[in-house]
Design a protein around this motif. Structure first.
Motif, PDB file in Angstrom:
ATOM      1  N   HIS A  10       0.826  -1.205   0.000  1.00 40.39           N
ATOM      2  CA  HIS A  10       0.000   0.000   0.000  1.00 40.39           C
ATOM      3  C   HIS A  10       0.865   1.261   0.000  1.00 40.39           C
ATOM      4  N   ASP A  11       2.155   1.061   0.245  1.00 38.32           N
ATOM      5  CA  ASP A  11       3.114   2.171   0.203  1.00 38.32           C
ATOM      6  C   ASP A  11       3.426   2.474  -1.264  1.00 38.32           C
ATOM      7  N   ARG A  12       2.483   3.115  -1.958  1.00 41.13           N
ATOM      8  CA  ARG A  12       2.547   3.252  -3.409  1.00 41.13           C
ATOM      9  C   ARG A  12       3.871   3.783  -3.952  1.00 41.13           C
ATOM     10  N   PRO A  13       4.342   4.935  -3.492  1.00 39.60           N
ATOM     11  CA  PRO A  13       5.543   5.490  -4.104  1.00 39.60           C
ATOM     12  C   PRO A  13       6.721   4.513  -4.045  1.00 39.60           C
ATOM     13  N   HIS A  14       6.758   3.694  -2.983  1.00 44.06           N
ATOM     14  CA  HIS A  14       7.897   2.806  -2.843  1.00 44.06           C
ATOM     15  C   HIS A  14       7.964   1.756  -3.947  1.00 44.06           C
ATOM     16  N   TRP A  15       6.875   1.017  -4.124  1.00 47.75           N
ATOM     17  CA  TRP A  15       6.979  -0.067  -5.112  1.00 47.75           C
ATOM     18  C   TRP A  15       6.857   0.430  -6.532  1.00 47.75           C
ATOM     19  N   LEU A  16       6.363   1.677  -6.700  1.00 44.09           N
ATOM     20  CA  LEU A  16       6.278   2.207  -8.054  1.00 44.09           C
ATOM     21  C   LEU A  16       7.637   2.674  -8.576  1.00 44.09           C
ATOM     22  N   ALA A  17       8.599   2.767  -7.689  1.00 44.21           N
ATOM     23  CA  ALA A  17       9.918   3.239  -8.124  1.00 44.21           C
ATOM     24  C   ALA A  17      10.585   2.183  -8.995  1.00 44.21           C
ATOM     25  N   LEU A  18      11.524   2.633  -9.838  1.00 44.08           N
ATOM     26  CA  LEU A  18      12.202   1.700 -10.733  1.00 44.08           C
ATOM     27  C   LEU A  18      13.289   0.934  -9.990  1.00 44.08           C
ATOM     28  N   ASP A  19      13.361  -0.368 -10.302  1.00 42.15           N
ATOM     29  CA  ASP A  19      14.412  -1.209  -9.746  1.00 42.15           C
ATOM     30  C   ASP A  19      15.571  -1.170 -10.751  1.00 42.15           C
ATOM     31  N   ARG A  20      16.768  -0.761 -10.285  1.00 45.27           N
ATOM     32  CA  ARG A  20      17.872  -0.577 -11.230  1.00 45.27           C
ATOM     33  C   ARG A  20      18.274  -1.880 -11.902  1.00 45.27           C
ATOM     34  N   LEU A  21      18.293  -2.953 -11.100  1.00 42.66           N
ATOM     35  CA  LEU A  21      18.618  -4.249 -11.688  1.00 42.66           C
ATOM     36  C   LEU A  21      17.548  -4.637 -12.702  1.00 42.66           C
ATOM     37  N   GLY A  22      16.279  -4.240 -12.391  1.00 43.21           N
ATOM     38  CA  GLY A  22      15.184  -4.521 -13.313  1.00 43.21           C
ATOM     39  C   GLY A  22      15.428  -3.897 -14.674  1.00 43.21           C
ATOM     40  N   VAL A  23      16.008  -2.689 -14.691  1.00 44.47           N
ATOM     41  CA  VAL A  23      16.313  -2.031 -15.960  1.00 44.47           C
ATOM     42  C   VAL A  23      17.286  -2.883 -16.757  1.00 44.47           C
ATOM     43  N   LEU A  24      18.318  -3.391 -16.061  1.00 46.18           N
ATOM     44  CA  LEU A  24      19.315  -4.237 -16.724  1.00 46.18           C
ATOM     45  C   LEU A  24      18.652  -5.497 -17.283  1.00 46.18           C
ATOM     46  N   ILE A  25      17.800  -6.135 -16.439  1.00 41.64           N
ATOM     47  CA  ILE A  25      17.126  -7.366 -16.875  1.00 41.64           C
ATOM     48  C   ILE A  25      16.238  -7.081 -18.085  1.00 41.64           C
ATOM     49  N   THR A  26      15.530  -5.934 -18.042  1.00 47.32           N
ATOM     50  CA  THR A  26      14.675  -5.571 -19.171  1.00 47.32           C
ATOM     51  C   THR A  26      15.491  -5.422 -20.449  1.00 47.32           C
ATOM     52  N   LEU A  27      16.643  -4.750 -20.338  1.00 46.17           N
ATOM     53  CA  LEU A  27      17.498  -4.574 -21.526  1.00 46.17           C
ATOM     54  C   LEU A  27      17.926  -5.935 -22.065  1.00 46.17           C
ATOM     55  N   ILE A  28      18.302  -6.854 -21.146  1.00 48.89           N
ATOM     56  CA  ILE A  28      18.729  -8.185 -21.575  1.00 48.89           C
ATOM     57  C   ILE A  28      17.584  -8.901 -22.290  1.00 48.89           C
ATOM     58  N   LEU A  29      16.385  -8.854 -21.674  1.00 48.14           N
ATOM     59  CA  LEU A  29      15.235  -9.540 -22.274  1.00 48.14           C
ATOM     60  C   LEU A  29      14.912  -8.937 -23.647  1.00 48.14           C
ATOM     61  N   LEU A  30      14.952  -7.595 -23.743  1.00 51.99           N
ATOM     62  CA  LEU A  30      14.631  -6.950 -25.023  1.00 51.99           C
ATOM     63  C   LEU A  30      15.665  -7.303 -26.087  1.00 51.99           C
ATOM     64  N   SER A  31      16.952  -7.372 -25.670  1.00 51.77           N
ATOM     65  CA  SER A  31      17.997  -7.641 -26.668  1.00 51.77           C
ATOM     66  C   SER A  31      17.817  -9.024 -27.286  1.00 51.77           C
ATOM     67  N   SER A  32      17.114  -9.915 -26.572  1.00 51.46           N
ATOM     68  CA  SER A  32      16.933 -11.256 -27.113  1.00 51.46           C
ATOM     69  C   SER A  32      16.114 -11.234 -28.400  1.00 51.46           C
ATOM     70  N   PHE A  33      15.312 -10.163 -28.591  1.00 48.48           N
ATOM     71  CA  PHE A  33      14.485 -10.116 -29.793  1.00 48.48           C
ATOM     72  C   PHE A  33      15.313  -9.807 -31.036  1.00 48.48           C
ATOM     73  N   LEU A  34      16.554  -9.366 -30.844  1.00 49.15           N
ATOM     74  CA  LEU A  34      17.432  -9.135 -31.992  1.00 49.15           C
ATOM     75  C   LEU A  34      18.056 -10.448 -32.458  1.00 49.15           C
ATOM     76  N   LEU A  35      17.932 -11.492 -31.612  1.00 53.81           N
ATOM     77  CA  LEU A  35      18.597 -12.761 -31.910  1.00 53.81           C
ATOM     78  C   LEU A  35      17.552 -13.810 -32.272  1.00 53.81           C
TER      79      LEU A  35
END
Lengths: 397, 250
Positions: A10-35
């Motif tokens: 219920h602590d909205r601002p907290h969980w809505l924040a971006l997870d830095r590792l999540g950004v890295l994981i997202t980039l990795i997952l997205l890059s897979s579409f180039l392969l």
């Protein structure tokens, strides 16, 4: 022992924040579409055509997978509790594995046993990205030893179910397996026997040697130096060098041949693996015994214990976690090294690795390499948990 | 340490003679073969093969050092701290991968030759260096760090003038571990057609020629011991300069 690292949702601002590792994981997952996602080959040794995700399965399967991946990205990006991230990671991985099987079923032409479909780079990148998500969640949860073993068993069970269901039967690695199932289990048995057998012998010999090194200082330096040098001999050379002396033993010592000793095969493999295992076991026994607290030993002496009683009832139990760590190092190392035993006819999963390299059939290489990695990994998880359990028990006692 | 040093100089001299003029050891290696077999490996120049072996190891470990040290620096800075537990976990998991499996899995992507060997050695070399750099950077004496902050050093100055020099012996211990593992693992690279001393050993294994196996094994073994010892000596010297103990002393 489960700890929730993030505050309630219920602590909205907290969980809505971006997870830095999540950004890295997202980039990795997205890059897979180039392969390419899947690789189609007309037969097992040809170079294949890489197919993108959308072209490698039915539209329904592809959209379910894409949806799951989008969900995974969301779970990775937001600062959600680790437990949710863990569940999301495992869930998406399961869907990904099922989708790979479906893709193989779609791509394999009917009535053609020569064609091969295997996972391509894009699939592996997706697995890596999701594995990062799972690993991160697991490290944040700081699970206890039994929970870790439980998760390992759960993952193994899930894989077993996947293989048993036949969903993956059209994938090339399982085609290779189907062609040599009896040989596979035979080599698996040899592999386990070589790896565990050599560690068992090394523990039986190494722990007393370690105790000797602990008690007699001059022996310590000399023995540890010799064992250090043994470690530097490359494994394939050590396997090779043992062929001649063991052949001589087989030919000249009565009864040796009858008990299965010969120049090539299992005997030199066991001896070489044993030689590599001694150093970590001996040195960890010494370090463990040296680390036993002096007051504990003094107290034991004060109670009138003989040196044997002190050793068995006080010093060895206290040193046990360190000794077990040595055994863990050696077991993981030997499971890997046993692959090389195949070069001298010792058998084990290495047989498939080297056959595959010889035939440039990479699926066959995988058939040998994947079980080895899984075994080594499982052994590491289980023994790490045991080390933690025993060191806790030691502190409580 | 005097007799030890003498022994090592002697081993180095023997190694050089074996590489430059292998025929000088003909009679010795003839003890290990049947009269019909050649006692000395002549399908390639031993010196060339050894240099190629060392080159592959040097390139791989050089790359691992650069990547592993940078990564370790990154995760010990405030902005990378979030990645620290994860990177530790990955390093632990990575260590359970058998080198042969890494090599075998690199072949499908890179084909046969030197490339998969380089990749396998590079990946396998990363972990010990990364682990040790982490240990070195996270166990710095608190008073020294406090002092360096107190004299007004910037983050970059602290890193290059205080943290890295103090962590250097421990980092070097990691490099030493990786190098010795890589020296031995590179021999397996010959099974995927890299030009390393494994070539000599495998030629011996396939023709039942113990002398070849012995030559290949001896050269790699002596190289490993010599490199291990010189790096240990360098570490001890550095550790004495910085007043820190290394793991090597344990």
């Amino acid at each position: 022992m489960s700890v929730t690292s993030a505050s309630p949702s219920h602590d909205r601002p907290h969980w809505l924040a971006l997870d830095r590792l999540g950004v890295l994981i997202t980039l990795i997952l997205l890059s897979s579409f180039l392969l390419p996602f899947a690789l189609f080959r007309a037969n097992r040794i040809l170079l294949g055509d890489g197919l993108p995700l959308l072209a490698s399965m039915q539209p329904v399967a592809a959209s379910v997978l894409l949806l799951a991946l989008a969900f995974g990205v969301g779970a990775a990006l937001l600062r959600l509790p680790a437990l949710i991230k863990l569940a999301a990671g495992f869930g998406v991985l399961t869907i990904l594995f099922i989708a790979m099987g479906l893709s193989a079923e779609t791509l394999m032409p009917a009535d053609n046993n020569y064609a091969r479909v295997s996972p391509a780079a894009g699939f592996w990148v997706l697995v890596f990205g999701l594995a990062l998500l799972v690993t991160d969640a697991l490290t944040r949860l700081r699970l206890g030893p039994w929970t870790r073993i439980g998760i390992l068993l759960g993952v193994c069970g899930a894989f077993w179910a996947l293989l048993w269901s036949g969903l993956w039967n059209e994938l090339s690695i399982l085609k290779e397996y189907a062609n040599r199932a009896p040989a596979f289990w035979n080599e698996a048995r040899t592999h386990l026997l070589l790896a565990f057998g050599s560690v068992a012998i090394a523990a039986i010999v190494g722990i007393p040697l370690g105790i000797l090194c602990y008690r007699v200082r001059p022996v310590r330096a000399a023995l540890l130096n010799i064992l250090n040098i043994v470690q530097t001999i490359p494994s394939i050379a050590l396997f090779g060098l043992l062929i001649a002396p063991l052949a001589w033993v087989a030919a000249n010592v009565p009864g040796a041949k009858a008990s299965g000793i010969s120049g090539i095969g299992v005997a030199p493999a066991v001896v070489a693996l044993f030689a590599y295992s001694l150093l970590p076991i001996v040195s960890n026994t010494v370090v463990g015994l040296l680390g036993v607290s002096a007051p504990a030993v003094d107290a034991a002496r004060g109670m009138g214990m003989t040196w044997l009683q002190r050793l068995v009832q006080v010093e060895l139990p206290l040193a046990f976690p360190v000794i077990l760590t040595g055994i863990r190092i050696v077991l993981v190392q030997n499971i890997g090294l046993t692959t090389i035993a195949a070069l001298i006819g010792g058998g084990g999963f290495g047989v498939f690795v080297f056959q595959g390299i010889g035939q440039t059939a990479m699926d066959l290489v995988l058939l040998g390499a994947v079980p080895t990695v899984v075994l080594a990994f499982a052994a590491a998880v289980v023994l790490d948990a045991f080390v933690e359990l025993t060191s806790r028990g030691g502190r409580r006692a | 340490m005097k007799p030890g040093l003498l022994l090592r100089v002697f081993a180095l001299a023997l190694l050089i003679v074996l590489l430059v003029a292998p025929q000088a050891f003909r009679d010795f290696f003839a003890l290990f073969v049947r009269p019909t077999q050649p006692p000395i490996y002549t399908q390639g120049n031993l010196l060339d093969i050894t240099l190629s072996h060392l080159m592959i190891v040097a390139i791989a470990i050089g790359l691992s050092t650069m990547v592993a040290v940078s990564l370790a620096i990154l995760v010990t800075r405030p902005f990378g701290a979030e990645f620290l537990p994860l990177s530790r976990a990955i390093a632990n998991v990575g260590q359970t991968f058998p080198p042969v499996a890494v090599l075998a899995l690199a072949v499908p992507m890179l084909g046969f030759g030197t490339a998969p060997t380089l990749v396998a050695l590079f990946l396998y070399g990363l972990l010990p260096i990364f682990e040790n750099t982490l240990t070195g950077l996270t166990t710095l004496p608190e008073d020294v760090m406090e002092a360096s902050r107190g004299v007004g050093m910037t983050g970059w100055q602290r890193l290059t003038q205080v943290e890295l020099p103090l962590a250097l012996p421990i980092i070097l211990a990691g490099i030493r571990l990786s190098t010795v593992i890589a020296l031995a693992t590179a021999t397996i690279g010959s099974t995927v057609a890299a030009r390393t001393l494994g070539e000599v050993i495998i030629a011996g294994l396939t023709t039942g020629n113990t002398a070849f196996v012995l030559q290949g094994g001896l050269i790699v073994g002596v190289l490993a011991v010599l490199i291990y010892d010189s790096l240990s000596a360098l570490e001890k010297w550095l550790a004495r300069r910085t007043g820190r103990l290394t793991r090597a002393d344990a």
